[in-house]
Design a protein around this motif. Structure first.
Motif, PDB file in Angstrom:
ATOM      1  N   UNK A 275       0.840  -1.206   0.000  1.00 55.99           N
ATOM      2  CA  UNK A 275       0.000   0.000   0.000  1.00 55.99           C
ATOM      3  C   UNK A 275       0.876   1.259   0.000  1.00 55.99           C
ATOM      4  N   UNK A 276       1.850   1.290   0.921  1.00 58.98           N
ATOM      5  CA  UNK A 276       2.680   2.491   1.017  1.00 58.98           C
ATOM      6  C   UNK A 276       3.587   2.656  -0.198  1.00 58.98           C
TER       7      UNK A 276
ATOM      8  N   UNK B 237       1.448   4.285  -2.691  1.00 59.91           N
ATOM      9  CA  UNK B 237       1.254   5.714  -2.403  1.00 59.91           C
ATOM     10  C   UNK B 237       2.487   6.492  -2.843  1.00 59.91           C
TER      11      UNK B 237
ATOM     12  N   UNK C   4      -1.400   9.460  -4.141  1.00 57.61           N
ATOM     13  CA  UNK C   4      -2.744   9.095  -3.685  1.00 57.61           C
ATOM     14  C   UNK C   4      -3.825   9.777  -4.513  1.00 57.61           C
ATOM     15  N   UNK C   5      -3.421  10.515  -5.546  1.00 55.88           N
ATOM     16  CA  UNK C   5      -4.405  11.190  -6.393  1.00 55.88           C
ATOM     17  C   UNK C   5      -5.291  10.157  -7.090  1.00 55.88           C
ATOM     18  N   UNK C   6      -6.621  10.309  -6.994  1.00 62.06           N
ATOM     19  CA  UNK C   6      -7.455   9.320  -7.669  1.00 62.06           C
ATOM     20  C   UNK C   6      -7.299   9.393  -9.182  1.00 62.06           C
ATOM     21  N   UNK C   7      -7.239   8.241  -9.795  1.00 58.45           N
ATOM     22  CA  UNK C   7      -7.123   8.182 -11.258  1.00 58.45           C
ATOM     23  C   UNK C   7      -8.211   7.275 -11.811  1.00 58.45           C
ATOM     24  N   UNK C   8      -8.443   7.429 -13.092  1.00 52.82           N
ATOM     25  CA  UNK C   8      -9.365   6.527 -13.759  1.00 52.82           C
ATOM     26  C   UNK C   8      -9.006   6.509 -15.229  1.00 52.82           C
TER      27      UNK C   8
ATOM     28  N   UNK D 250     -13.017   5.419 -10.179  1.00 55.64           N
ATOM     29  CA  UNK D 250     -11.794   6.171  -9.921  1.00 55.64           C
ATOM     30  C   UNK D 250     -11.080   5.422  -8.800  1.00 55.64           C
ATOM     31  N   UNK D 251      -9.790   5.188  -8.932  1.00 55.42           N
ATOM     32  CA  UNK D 251      -9.111   4.390  -7.907  1.00 55.42           C
ATOM     33  C   UNK D 251      -7.887   5.112  -7.374  1.00 55.42           C
ATOM     34  N   UNK D 252      -7.539   4.784  -6.148  1.00 57.35           N
ATOM     35  CA  UNK D 252      -6.308   5.274  -5.535  1.00 57.35           C
ATOM     36  C   UNK D 252      -5.936   4.225  -4.492  1.00 57.35           C
TER      37      UNK D 252
ATOM     38  N   UNK E 232      -5.979   4.383  -1.538  1.00 54.94           N
ATOM     39  CA  UNK E 232      -6.893   4.468  -0.395  1.00 54.94           C
ATOM     40  C   UNK E 232      -8.073   3.505  -0.534  1.00 54.94           C
ATOM     41  N   UNK E 233      -8.313   2.980  -1.750  1.00 54.08           N
ATOM     42  CA  UNK E 233      -9.475   2.103  -1.941  1.00 54.08           C
ATOM     43  C   UNK E 233      -9.204   0.651  -1.600  1.00 54.08           C
TER      44      UNK E 233
ATOM     45  N   UNK F  51     -11.408  -0.765   1.072  1.00 50.22           N
ATOM     46  CA  UNK F  51     -12.807  -0.870   0.660  1.00 50.22           C
ATOM     47  C   UNK F  51     -13.060  -2.156  -0.119  1.00 50.22           C
TER      48      UNK F  51
END
Lengths: 404, 285
Positions: B105-106, B109, B114-118, B208-210, B212-213, B216
């Motif tokens: 995860x790190x 990052x 951590x900017x969401x992209x899609x 949109x993913x980053x 941080x998801x 989830x």
């Protein structure tokens, strides 16, 4: 028997040395302004947190280049102590306390966002340390904190401007649907819209919220579609808004006005949506197209724009960069005007501040929020955000999102 | 209940099944709760994103390569790290994969920000029975069905598949029969990662993913497995579709705020009254 006096002598000598060291430490500390900042460098708010960190760096470089901060007739060095609180509220509180107690900072800045500002401002209040927030809304400033100052102006003003200007630009807008993220700032912005719309003759055909970790908005959007609104107004953070816009396209949901707070302000919103971003409107606290001349370390909005573009290698600053740098600019101006780093004097200077900065005017109200001013409205046109209001800095007219 | 709500629920369920199918395999067969699963999906999404940015590759095209790359990564992680503690109680492997997940995860990052992209591709939509459905979600559902069918076939019809089933049933007996247990573990974990990678490359268009998801996706996979049941290959598919339908109907009837809660309530009810889940086998719960 002799061991005792020697031991005492040693203890006395050690104590003396320790006291001397503390004294020297205090003296060297006095020549430096220490500012503490818990930042969201990872986790859900990392995208804004890293912008905040970048703006701080740019400010620090400018200050160092100018020889430090002028305190009375001396130039003080600046030490910025930052920690990554990983977008974890509990950790933000712990780190704010650590900055005050262990790192002995003189002042604090709050992390991005209302929720975590509220948490760190609570800690700062307990220790009576002035704290400058970079992105905080009304529900944070109504807690009676005397140490909290925020560079953003009240969010309610954004709603008033939007309602007035959109109704003027696109006549016949009668029905509005409001969808907001169940979170401090987005929820406030959704609630404000639902509350203010009826007074402007708008019928609220849908008003709902979605949970923080929502990864599907089908049911909300289906309900909004059933209400046939002229204006779809959604609040949330980039990730939510990208998904909402994508799912709107999935079910063919459109309206003459689609507003997202504050998605279109961010580059990633446009990159992630491509053509779907086109026509989406938003209101923001700041846009680099405004032009302020100032006496702070930046000197003008244009100079700030150039500094950020140079630092990022081409990315334009948004309100997060600007508001973050403005927080430190305000603190610097308050220290310089107080001629001291005494917390009480600096707090008083912040309270009476009335200055024009690269970011625009800064004048804190009694609750610590920056006073209201002309908020820019933007719309994505041709793949880029353009200013559609106010007249003075307008780059294009508002266009209808989709004809009905 | 209108058709749109039902079909929304089905395609959402397809996404959930897609997310959960690899997780279910690893949990059911290896008895490892793979905390890395969410990160594998996001890694797959990033690989698809960058493959598109660098070579203009459509995610459908890059999907097999990404799945293969993730298989390799999963194989190496299991072979080199998890196999060392695989016979320890489930908590040990849970903590280990949790630690590995923090590293991945790190790293993501740091590497991807951590900017969401899609992937800004519009695959279009179709009208079915008066409801409008996006083709990318339908593709995800098809992928979930295909992955489940493939897994079913592999477990039933191939030597490796039989060996995987044998190891799950009795590791010691399988070893005595000449099955190379560490190898089978690594292959199984690799297949789980491969499925996460395949799901992720499709998710790059849908969400949109980053980084941080990751949590989830992991959480959804967990609920799907409990609802669908462990030890059954179609469990993830059925669990995913069930969760999608529950959330969609709850969203329409009682509001989106409570939709997620409804999923948890069903999960709790199943844990109390039918711990094997809808299709699970006794002994796996």
């Amino acid at each position: 028997m002799q061991a005792v006096p020697i031991g005492l002598k040693r203890i006395a000598m050690s104590l003396g040395a320790a006291l001397l060291a503390i004294g020297m430490g205090a003296e060297s500390h006095a020549e430096t302004v220490r500012i503490g900042a818990p930042l969201a460098l990872s986790g859900a708010l990392a995208s804004s947190g890293t912008k905040q960190a970048l703006a701080y760096e740019v400010w620090l470089e400018k200050v160092k280049a100018a020889g430090g901060i002028k305190v009375g007739d001396k130039m003080y060095d600046v030490e910025l102590i930052t920690y990554d609180y990983q977008t974890d509220g509990k950790k933000a509180a712990q780190l704010a306390e650590k900055l005050i107690v262990d790192d002995k900072v003189d002042f604090l800045t709050a992390p991005f966002g209302s929720g975590h500002t509220k948490i760190t401002a609570g800690v700062a209040e307990r220790y009576n340390v002035p704290i400058i927030a970079v992105a905080s809304s009304e529900p944070v400033h109504d807690q009676g904190y005397t140490n909290l100052f925020g560079t953003l102006a009240p969010s309610g003003g954004l709603i008033d401007v939007m309602i007035a200007e959109f109704q003027k630009a696109i006549p016949g807008v009668k029905r509005v649907a409001v969808l907001g993220r169940e979170d401090v700032f987005p929820n406030l912005m959704a609630k404000l819209m639902a509350d203010k719309a009826p007074a402007a003759g708008l019928e609220v055909v849908y008003a709902g919220t979605y949970p923080i970790d929502a990864i599907d908005h089908s049911s909300s959007l289906a309900a909004i579609k059933a209400g046939a609104p002229d204006w779809i107004y959604v609040t949330g953070y980039s990730q939510d808004l990208i998904l909402v816009r994508k799912q709107m396209a999935d079910i063919g949901l459109e309206a003459p006005i689609v507003t997202m707070i504050t998605g279109p302000v961010y580059r990633e919103f446009i990159d992630a949506l491509g053509p779907l971003a086109e026509g989406v409107t938003s209101a923001t606290w700041w846009h680099w197209g405004t032009d302020y001349q100032s006496t702070d370390v930046f000197g003008s909005t244009k100079a700030f724009y150039d500094a950020i573009v140079a630092k990022t290698g081409g990315a334009e600053p948004d309100y997060v960069h600007a508001s973050s740098a403005a927080a430190l600019v305000a603190l610097q101006m308050a220290i310089e005007s107080a001629g001291s780093i005494d917390r009480d004097k600096v707090r008083a200077a912040l309270r009476s501040m009335d200055a024009v900065t690269f970011y625009g005017p800064i004048k804190f109200r009694s609750d610590g929020m920056n006073s209201a001013r002309a908020y820019p409205l933007i719309q994505i046109q041709g793949g880029a955000p353009v200013i559609v209001f106010p007249e003075a800095v307008k780059q294009a007219d508002i266009k209808a999102f989709a004809g009905k | 209940m209108d058709v749109q709500t039902l079909l929304n629920g089905l395609v959402l369920g397809g996404l959930y099944a897609c997310i959960a199918v690899g997780f279910s395999l690893v949990w059911g067969v290896l008895n490892i709760i793979n905390m890395l699963h969410g990160s594998f999906i996001i890694l797959g999404a990033y690989l698809a994103f960058f493959a598109h940015a660098a070579f203009g590759a459509h995610p459908f095209l890059s999907l097999p390569f990404i799945a293969a790359a993730l298989f390799g990564l999963g194989y190496v992680i299991q072979r080199g790290v998890i196999n060392r503690v695989v016979s320890s109680p489930v908590l040990i492997t849970l903590v280990l994969t949790f630690g590995l997940d923090m590293i991945l995860y790190n790293a993501m990052v740091l590497g991807f920000s951590a900017t969401p992209r899609r992937l800004a591709l519009d695959m279009g939509r179709i009208d079915i029975l008066g409801a409008t459905l996006p083709l990318d979600r339908i593709a995800a559902m098809a992928l979930a069905v295909a992955l489940t069918a493939m897994l079913f076939q592999v477990l039933r019809g191939s030597r490796i598949g039989r060996a995987i089933v044998a190891v799950r049933m009795d590791r010691d007996a399988a070893a005595l029969m000449g099955v190379r247990v560490p190898q089978i573990y690594a292959i199984t974990f690799g297949i789980g990662a491969c499925m996460a990678g395949a799901a992720g490359s499709l998710m790059s268009v849908v969400f949109p993913f980053s980084p941080a998801m990751t949590g989830l996706f992991l959480g959804k996979a967990f609920i799907v497995c409990v609802i669908g049941g462990l030890g059954s290959v179609p469990g993830a598919l059925v669990g995913g579709l069930a969760l999608g339908l529950i959330e969609s109907m709850a969203g329409a009837l009682i509001g989106p705020q409570e939709a997620v809660l409804a999923g948890f309530v069903v999960m709790l009810a199943l844990l109390i009254f039918k711990p094997t889940g809808l299709l699970g086998k006794a002994g796996y719960e």
